[in-house]
Write an enzyme that holds these catalytic residues in place. Structure first.
Site, PDB file in Angstrom:
ATOM      1  N   ASP A 202      20.634 -23.885 -19.077  1.00  0.00           N
ATOM      2  CA  ASP A 202      21.718 -24.004 -18.104  1.00  0.00           C
ATOM      3  C   ASP A 202      23.083 -23.984 -18.800  1.00  0.00           C
ATOM      4  OD1 ASP A 202      22.339 -24.697 -15.242  1.00  0.00           O
ATOM      5  OD2 ASP A 202      23.291 -26.421 -16.193  1.00  0.00           O
ATOM      6  N   GLU A 261      21.412 -18.823 -19.459  1.00  0.00           N
ATOM      7  CA  GLU A 261      22.257 -18.643 -18.282  1.00  0.00           C
ATOM      8  C   GLU A 261      23.670 -18.645 -18.851  1.00  0.00           C
ATOM      9  OE1 GLU A 261      24.185 -20.518 -14.349  1.00  0.00           O
ATOM     10  OE2 GLU A 261      23.982 -21.597 -16.199  1.00  0.00           O
TER      11      GLU A 261
HETATM   12  C1  NOJ Z   1      24.039 -23.554 -13.193  1.00  0.00           C
HETATM   13  C2  NOJ Z   1      22.966 -23.910 -12.220  1.00  0.00           C
HETATM   14  O1  NOJ Z   1      22.246 -22.752 -11.888  1.00  0.00           O
HETATM   15  C3  NOJ Z   1      23.665 -24.533 -11.034  1.00  0.00           C
HETATM   16  O2  NOJ Z   1      22.793 -24.705  -9.954  1.00  0.00           O
HETATM   17  C4  NOJ Z   1      24.280 -25.828 -11.488  1.00  0.00           C
HETATM   18  O3  NOJ Z   1      25.048 -26.363 -10.425  1.00  0.00           O
HETATM   19  C5  NOJ Z   1      25.202 -25.624 -12.684  1.00  0.00           C
HETATM   20  N1  NOJ Z   1      24.633 -24.772 -13.679  1.00  0.00           N
HETATM   21  C6  NOJ Z   1      25.547 -26.937 -13.344  1.00  0.00           C
HETATM   22  O4  NOJ Z   1      24.445 -27.464 -14.017  1.00  0.00           O
END
Ligand code: NOJ
Length: 525
Positions: A202, A261
């Protein structure tokens, strides 16, 4: 010999809270996922990515982790996780779990200790605490904005401020602190030893902040998927962390992977995350954001292939996830949106590399834009002062049967955490099972062909000449994917054999392929 499974894998994203509820409490859970493994096997995906199921106060759907080594009671137990992993492997499905290293929950013991320890204490150095600006420190330390709206700083009673790029309940960790690094190595080992096949990381681009935390100088700042250069995203030093993790992943057998991500201003910066000694995959959000337009799709595909190729990595295609408006709705809703979503699925699954399918996309679920205000849970709703409805509309539980109100998601009489619209019976798995022309059956056919037809071999593709508004790509071993993104039918040279089409197609007098508007077909040339 490594199988390199991840270079071509189709990975199905499960938003655990909304997938299947085994105990009737209205929330999806790990035993629910386990009960649906046969569905995923039949769908034809290779792996599953589970969104966070860790202990969490759920201020941001579980992306606020309070204990990285345990399961939240809402989702089950560690034993449930082990049973799920074991069964998934029996079904030849790999499991990737979400790792949230940029921030913790404000209920994490480290943050509680940091608060208790007071200004300047070593326990505060695990997070990013700073004195404020202004004569009494009453202004935030810099001008950074939270991705969810409002300032990225919150003041604590003793006067210090702490950084949170997301909600105030998600304080950012200080990755320049060695104990943070060591803790995450240990968390990775904990799950690797349990047998997970990898991690979706993440906010992988956010861990390192520019020295001195300089102002951005503009109130218009971060979006989750943006293109701006920012002092808190995509800093060069972040790559050290992934080089370290890659060594750790490689020290376990079975080709465990790391998926970033990551936001980066351009594809070249994004490719840095998937250099051979870093992570295996990075989501290609530029593809997700591209409108249904031939030239733009073609150029984003070319650019993605070229940049991933330059570092020897596979491209990773993503059309939706739990943070973005459902694809059917983005493409215009109604029959029009569904037609395009079907064609887009064939386009994505024909491209070389790995692809992600977000739960419910295989059912053609639309965004639910009229959820009642009082059920909305995304922090974006409150932080935008009720002007942005946030991401709950793409997180509505999956309809498994045609029985309202929960459509087989949970107990028939239970209330699910987000209500499904009364019109979802026809979109349910049960209804679509029975319809050979359903989008679900299209996905099944396409995924099985992708895995078994010889035309999909090889890692590259080329463009063929075609009519206006038509994408015509050919894989190394002859598979052609034709996509008509225009509003008029187009006529293509006679194919030898049509393998699959996203909607009805016709043949001309000489066997030509007549491809209607917003339709895609796979064939051997
Ligand atoms: C990306 C995640 O996919 C999202 O759902 C989240 O709110 C943010 N990162 C913060 O962790």
């Amino acid at each position: 010999m490594p199988s390199n499974w991840w270079r071509t894998a189709v990975i199905y994203q499960i938003y655990v809270r909304s997938f299947a509820d085994s105990n009737g409490d209205g929330n999806g859970d790990l035993p629910g996922v386990r009960s649906r493994l046969p569905y995923l096997r039949q769908l034809g995906v290779d792996a599953i990515w589970l969104t966070p199921f860790y202990v969490s106060p759920m201020a941001d759907g579980g992306y606020d982790v309070a204990d990285h080594r345990d399961v939240d009671p809402m989702f089950g137990t560690l034993a449930d996780f082990d049973a799920l992993l074991h069964d998934a492997h029996r079904h030849s499905l790999r499991i990737i779990i979400d790792l949230v290293p940029n921030h913790t929950s404000n209920a994490h013991p480290w943050f509680l200790a940091a608060l208790a320890a007071g200004s300047g204490a070593p326990a505060r150095d695990r997070y990013i605490f700073r004195p404020g600006r202004g004569p009494h420190g009453e202004q935030p330390p810099n001008d950074w904005r939270s991705v969810f709206g409002g300032p990225a700083w919150t003041r604590v009673p003793d006067g210090d401020w702490y950084l949170h790029l997301f909600a105030p309940e998600q304080p950012d960790l200080n990755w320049r602190n060695d104990s943070v690094r060591e803790e995450f190595r240990s968390i990775l080992r904990f799950w690797l030893e349990r047998g997970v096949d990898g991690f979706r990381i993440d906010v992988a681009h956010g861990l390192i902040k520019a020295d001195g935390l300089p102002d951005v100088g503009s109130p218009v700042q971060a979006e989750l998927i943006g293109k701006q250069e920012l002092p808190y995203f995509d800093q060069d030093d972040v790559h050290e962390i992934y080089r370290d993790w890659r060594k750790l992943l490689d020290s376990y057998p079975g080709e465990r992977i790391g998926v970033a991500e990551a936001w980066a201003p351009d594809n070249h910066r994004l490719a840095n995350y998937i250099r051979p000694d870093e992570l295996h995959q990075a989501f290609n959000f530029h593809f997700l954001g591209t409108p249904w337009q031939a030239e733009q799709l073609r150029s984003v595909i070319d650019e993605s292939l070229a940049t991933a190729d330059a570092v020897g990595a596979p491209t990773v295609w993503v059309l939706s996830n739990h943070d973005s408006t459902r694809r059917v709705t983005r493409y215009g809703d109604g029959p029009h949106g569904v037609r395009r979503a079907r064609a887009a699925a064939l386009l994505m699954l024909a491209l070389p590399g790995s692809a992600y399918v977000y739960q419910g996309d295989e059912l053609g679920l639309p965004e639910v834009s009229d959820l009642p205000d009082d059920v909305l849970q995304d922090p974006v709703w409150a932080r935008s002062g009720g002007t942005d409805r946030g991401r709950d509309g793409c997180r509505v539980p999956i309809p498994w049967t045609d029985q309202a109100p929960t459509y087989g998601f949970g107990e028939p009489t239970a209330t699910s955490w987000l209500p499904a619209p009364p019109t979802w019976a026809a979109l349910s798995v049960a209804s679509q099972d029975a319809d050979a022309a359903s989008i679900l059956n299209l996905y099944r056919t396409a995924l099985h062909l992708r895995a078994s037809a010889p035309g999909f071999a090889g890692e590259t593709m080329r463009w063929l000449d075609g009519p206006r508004n038509t994408l015509l790509l050919q894989r190394d071993h002859g598979l052609v994917c034709a996509v008509n993104v225009g509003a008029q039918s187009v006529t293509l040279r006679p194919p030898a054999q049509i393998l699959c089409a996203s909607g009805p197609v016709d043949r001309g007098p000489m066997g030509e392929l007549i491809l209607p508007a917003d339709t895609a077909a796979w064939y051997q040339s």
